[in-house]
Design a protein around this motif. Structure first.
Motif, PDB file in Angstrom:
ATOM      1  N   THR A  42       0.833  -1.205   0.000  1.00  0.00           N
ATOM      2  CA  THR A  42       0.000   0.000   0.000  1.00  0.00           C
ATOM      3  C   THR A  42       0.865   1.251   0.000  1.00  0.00           C
ATOM      4  OG1 THR A  42      -1.704  -1.185   1.224  1.00  0.00           O
ATOM      5  CG2 THR A  42      -1.849   1.214   1.213  1.00  0.00           C
ATOM      6  N   THR A  43       1.902   1.249   0.801  1.00  0.00           N
ATOM      7  CA  THR A  43       2.805   2.394   0.868  1.00  0.00           C
ATOM      8  C   THR A  43       3.523   2.592  -0.455  1.00  0.00           C
ATOM      9  OG1 THR A  43       3.097   2.056   3.223  1.00  0.00           O
ATOM     10  CG2 THR A  43       4.741   3.419   2.117  1.00  0.00           C
ATOM     11  N   ALA A  78       1.098   3.914  -3.013  1.00  0.00           N
ATOM     12  CA  ALA A  78       0.829   5.338  -2.764  1.00  0.00           C
ATOM     13  C   ALA A  78       2.007   6.188  -3.207  1.00  0.00           C
ATOM     14  CB  ALA A  78       0.527   5.570  -1.290  1.00  0.00           C
ATOM     15  N   ALA A  92      -3.014  10.173   1.047  1.00  0.00           N
ATOM     16  CA  ALA A  92      -3.739   9.253   1.933  1.00  0.00           C
ATOM     17  C   ALA A  92      -4.774   9.991   2.781  1.00  0.00           C
ATOM     18  CB  ALA A  92      -2.752   8.513   2.834  1.00  0.00           C
TER      19      ALA A  92
END
Length: 197
Positions: A5-6, A9, A122
């Motif tokens: 996810t990081t 992103a 985010a």
């Protein structure tokens, strides 16, 4: 999963144009400045080159090419634009245009500009980013105010504004940066018209 996810992103934030912070306009601005100097023979910057928004309503607003250059403020009208600029550009969502205050963000937050973008993508605003890093958001506000207050000091020193007016501009500047740092993503950006009579 958190790493994926990081990374996703981060890739997304790098793929998005960084124009929201004004970083991609630097080369274009330099090119425009050179060509206008060559065509006019003048070394004095145009209002647009000096960062005063080309006379458009809302002048600064913190976006690329439109932010007010603190060191070039010589009139009270430009100081009013500078305070408006402190609110940031609402069309840039949480980013609100970082270029004019990027050095303060880097110094106070201690993270890269890219990491700041990841956090904002985010959904974190500046206050949330600061708090997540264990930093009081007031430190960001104070740093930004200190950076822009130089213009107030200049106009006070040359007699353009009085001490009382300088104090009011400083308070208004703090209000604007507090709005920028704590912006909830919903509230309409105020229009700053200067000191009230």
């Amino acid at each position: 999963m958190k790493i994926r996810t990081t990374v996703a992103a981060l890739v997304l934030s790098l793929a998005l144009p960084l124009a929201a912070c004004g970083t991609t306009d630097d080369a274009a601005t330099a090119s425009t400045s050179t060509s206008s100097t060559e065509s006019t023979g003048s070394t004095d910057p145009t209002p647009e080159e000096a960062g005063f928004g080309g006379g458009l309503p809302g002048g600064g607003q913190g976006g690329p090419g439109g932010s007010v250059d603190v060191s070039s403020v010589t009139t009270e009208e430009q100081l009013v634009e500078l305070v408006q600029d402190a609110y940031g550009d609402p069309s840039l969502d949480l980013h609100r245009g970082h270029q004019p205050v990027e050095d303060v963000l880097d110094e106070v937050l201690g993270i890269t500009h890219e990491e700041l973008h990841v956090r904002m993508e985010a959904g974190q605003g500046l206050a949330e980013v600061a708090e997540d890093l264990g930093i009081d958001p007031q430190e960001l506000i104070d740093g930004m105010v200190d950076k822009y207050a130089v213009a107030i000091d200049t106009l006070l020193a040359d007699g353009t504004i009085t001490e009382a007016e300088a104090d009011q501009y400083l308070a208004d500047l703090e209000t604007a940066f507090e709005f920028r740092v704590t912006w909830d993503g919903e509230e309409a950006t105020p229009t700053y018209t200067g000191l009230s009579a």
